[in-house]
Write an enzyme that holds these catalytic residues in place. Sequence first.
Site, PDB file in Angstrom:
ATOM      1  N   ASN A  97       0.838  -1.207   0.000  1.00  0.00           N
ATOM      2  CA  ASN A  97       0.000   0.000   0.000  1.00  0.00           C
ATOM      3  C   ASN A  97       0.866   1.247   0.000  1.00  0.00           C
ATOM      4  O   ASN A  97       0.634   2.187  -0.765  1.00  0.00           O
ATOM      5  CB  ASN A  97      -0.925  -0.014   1.215  1.00  0.00           C
ATOM      6  CG  ASN A  97      -1.794   1.221   1.298  1.00  0.00           C
ATOM      7  OD1 ASN A  97      -1.330   2.294   1.655  1.00  0.00           O
ATOM      8  ND2 ASN A  97      -3.056   1.076   0.962  1.00  0.00           N
ATOM      9  N   LYS A  98       1.878   1.264   0.871  1.00  0.00           N
ATOM     10  CA  LYS A  98       2.776   2.414   0.915  1.00  0.00           C
ATOM     11  C   LYS A  98       3.492   2.586  -0.425  1.00  0.00           C
ATOM     12  O   LYS A  98       3.743   3.702  -0.879  1.00  0.00           O
ATOM     13  CB  LYS A  98       3.795   2.218   2.028  1.00  0.00           C
ATOM     14  CG  LYS A  98       4.869   3.297   2.118  1.00  0.00           C
ATOM     15  CD  LYS A  98       5.772   3.056   3.302  1.00  0.00           C
ATOM     16  CE  LYS A  98       6.931   4.035   3.313  1.00  0.00           C
ATOM     17  NZ  LYS A  98       7.955   3.716   2.298  1.00  0.00           N
ATOM     18  N   ASP A  99       3.766   1.484  -1.076  1.00  0.00           N
ATOM     19  CA  ASP A  99       4.502   1.479  -2.331  1.00  0.00           C
ATOM     20  C   ASP A  99       3.666   2.005  -3.501  1.00  0.00           C
ATOM     21  O   ASP A  99       4.153   2.773  -4.327  1.00  0.00           O
ATOM     22  CB  ASP A  99       4.939   0.031  -2.614  1.00  0.00           C
ATOM     23  CG  ASP A  99       5.991  -0.064  -3.690  1.00  0.00           C
ATOM     24  OD1 ASP A  99       6.647   0.945  -3.968  1.00  0.00           O
ATOM     25  OD2 ASP A  99       6.147  -1.151  -4.255  1.00  0.00           O
ATOM     26  N   LEU A 126      11.371   8.770   2.272  1.00  0.00           N
ATOM     27  CA  LEU A 126      10.135   7.989   2.293  1.00  0.00           C
ATOM     28  C   LEU A 126      10.420   6.501   2.196  1.00  0.00           C
ATOM     29  O   LEU A 126       9.688   5.672   2.749  1.00  0.00           O
ATOM     30  CB  LEU A 126       9.231   8.420   1.145  1.00  0.00           C
ATOM     31  CG  LEU A 126       8.525   9.768   1.307  1.00  0.00           C
ATOM     32  CD1 LEU A 126       7.729  10.097   0.057  1.00  0.00           C
ATOM     33  CD2 LEU A 126       7.618   9.756   2.515  1.00  0.00           C
TER      34      LEU A 126
END
Length: 970
Positions: A627-629, A794
């Site tokens: 999801n973060k990716d 990030l």
Amino acid sequence: MSRAALPDWGYGIDTQPDPPRVEAVRPLHAGRHAAADGLHKLAAASASLPALSADDYEEAVIDLLSELLRDIAHARQPEVERTLRGESAHESMSELMRERMDDRTARVVLRRMLQAQGMWFQLLSIAEQSTAMRRRREIEIEGGYDQLPDSFARVIAEVADAGVPAAEVRDALSHLKVRPVLTAHPTEAKRVTVLEIHRRIYRRLMELESPRWTPRERTALVLALRNDIELLWMSGELRLEKPTVAQEVAWGLHFFGETLFEAVPLLFDKLENALERHYPGERFDLPRFFQFGSWIGGDRDGNPFVDDSVTRATLHENRLACLKRYRLRLVELTQMLSITSEALPAPDSFHEALARALMASGEPTSIASRNPGELFRQYLTCILRRLDATLANASRPADGAPVQGGYTSADELAADLLVIEQTLLATESGQLARMLIRPLRHEVETFRFSTVQLDLRQNTTVIEQALRALWRATCGTSGEPPASDSQEWKAWLLSELGQASDSEAERERRFLALPPEAAQTLQIFRTVREMRQQVDRNAFGAFILSMTHRANDVLGVYLLAKEAGLFSDAAGTESCTLPVVPLLETIDDLRRAPEILRELLAVPMVRRSIRAQGGVQEIMIGYSDSNKDGGFFASNWELSKAQTKIKRLGDELGISIAFFHGRGGSVSRGGIPAGRAIAALPAGSVNGRFRVTEQGEVVSFKYANRGTAQYHVELLASSVLEHTLKSEREEALLPKGEFDEAMEALSGASRAAYAKFIEQPGVLAYFQAASPLEELSMLNMGSRPARRFGAKSLQDLRAIPWVFAWAQNRHALTGWYGVGSAIEGFLSVRQERGLDLLRRMFDESRLFRLVIDEVEKTLAQVNVDIAREYASLVQDEQTRDTLFRQIEAEYQLTVKMVKTVTGSPGLGARFPKFTARLQRRLPAIDLISRQQIELLRLYRSAETERQRRAYQVPLLLSINCIASGFGATG
């Protein structure tokens, strides 16, 4: 009859309470309201609870809890009562922060205001859980047990009605294996003390549902409820120090003692009852299909506090927890089974078993004379003696002499219990066997002598460092080994795996020559070998390799296992006894999964190991980092595609694949309602086997109370069975080319929009300033070091704080960003045909429907005005304005596009219960969000350490409060 022996009717309701002892219950603080008429009026109003519908009951209970909390606030801190009533709350709190924070009394009042709001969220959650149990009872009363959602009764009734033959059900059950895994990720702030108070409040509400009480008794119950809430008021919610791993282990075991030891045997009983009703005359031999795993004390990824001594101590605590439980249950059974040989003559086989047990006890005469003629008591006493010896050995110091006569395995204890069960069945006392003995036997077979199966986890970087040290020790050089992604490195790994093992002495010499860090990594595997023999053969689950990027990474783990002596043959070339599970986390790794697995499964040793471990290769897939990716939409689609491709590869190679789902609590980390999440998995991908992580607030929400625990274990197991039996017949899961093409287009566009935003210069600076990202590290929620929350880029930032902080600052963009742009772009190309297609997908595709539903729910939690106030914390005006304009525009677009696809008139209109729950909380959450913004500004601008300390605790309380309000952190 003991509590454990009482029947369960499917709701997980605790036993009928005894009348409250009025004289023993006194208010902790005789406030003006509680001392007189107020309490009696609340008690009188509660008399209507038993007759109310679930919806009316929920409102009545919320009113009751609200009045009690306000009464306590009035008695102890009148300023806080005004806050709870919403009277100038924002102004009052702002004044305290800006003008009076040097005043200790003012600081206490502010802290109490925030704590009271957090308590209110907790009480709301308890009331809603109690209401959910009541709704399930109403459904069964009106429609019958088979209509109960998320139950074995409904699943078995439906498959029987659909004509599914018993043989097919029997086959599905034969390989059914469900295992939730408790983790200690830093997403839970509740202490065990607080959890215990919550459970008492839940039980008080259940007691108030009974119509049996007199006015005097009902008043006593309400007073006891008030006392529990007041104790919650006076219990510290924030941890003053970071918890140790040992405290996290105790936190995890708390749920077994409170609810889970009972919940699992009842689960088997419910399934047996459903099968008997709908497949009469058919025989089903149920395996122990539901067990728990744990990462607590075994997860070393990012946590240097988990070392070899901690893992060993964890295993011993896990062992003691179940052994003490079995002893308690055996004592209860010994007291209950006062059956005499005259009343129930036992068969010769039982007399023979008793004679053997008495002789083995060493005290045959003493035991027989103490309970003359009570053969079952004599037999249970012999079991108790053996279990006591087992407990003594589990508790003895390392240098202590072992006690003789104990059980060497859980199988022996289960066999002894089976003797009693079969004897009762043979003497026409089947109901006693089923209700008293069988549940304990099921407990022993499920929890064994380890309570949970402890997984071990470490990341690829650490494993590779240990392998490089081993390469130097093996090759006798101090040079640099080949790159980990090279063919030369793979050739060395395969060569070492194919050679006969060196002698034990040679391996020990190499171990002692390794650098400390490498030796610690190898010691993980050496501990497995030793502790399996001491604790239980199933004490360990698997080794989870985080951030697996290639087959070489997994082969390296096999080599370390071989070096530690974990292969089944002396030569160390045949098969490994420890399952190795690659964890695929990023979107790129998910896309490469078939390639990685094809290369890995081409190694004969790996295939032999899989066959020896039961013929199943487990693959863990990560929801958080994907999801973060790539954002929410792309993550869900890539996870679905990966499962389909991996399953297809397994079918091609003749190897069964099982998926381990690495979900978190929030929607952004896979925290979608379990039943719907399982139902939307690709057809055939479950096939009876399902593992999932349960962490932090998810664990306490699901398993803190007996009723909810029993519901959630049945929901999980019945959903897995339903998917196994139905998924390949269901239209909503069948592949459709046009749907898949649309999902691919939407996913790509969504990921592009998401990436375009997060890859801009200044995003990390914006995120750090416009959220409490850095301040999260001060919350002592887990044993992991605070640096897990820190980041220079990030890429360095872990998924938990990424999601946690975006939720705190009311942007919540991890659950929706990019979806609006994707749908708009899709419709701009395909026009009306595209809209018709998306609406058909919304109606017919379970995955697309699930994603859109969860996006809509997340959008309902966003507050653009408050998000703008958080953005005001960013000092660089250009960065602030540029990024926030993009966020606001994408938010408005996503709302518009979601409504276009669903046809809904407004956010949340399709989810009335969800919306009602959210609307109860949003006014208070909005208030606390605004206070948090001011606290962040004041904390960051403080000129002295004393000023910073004055703002620190209120700031952390605000973080806790918002997380509690939304019911999720990471």
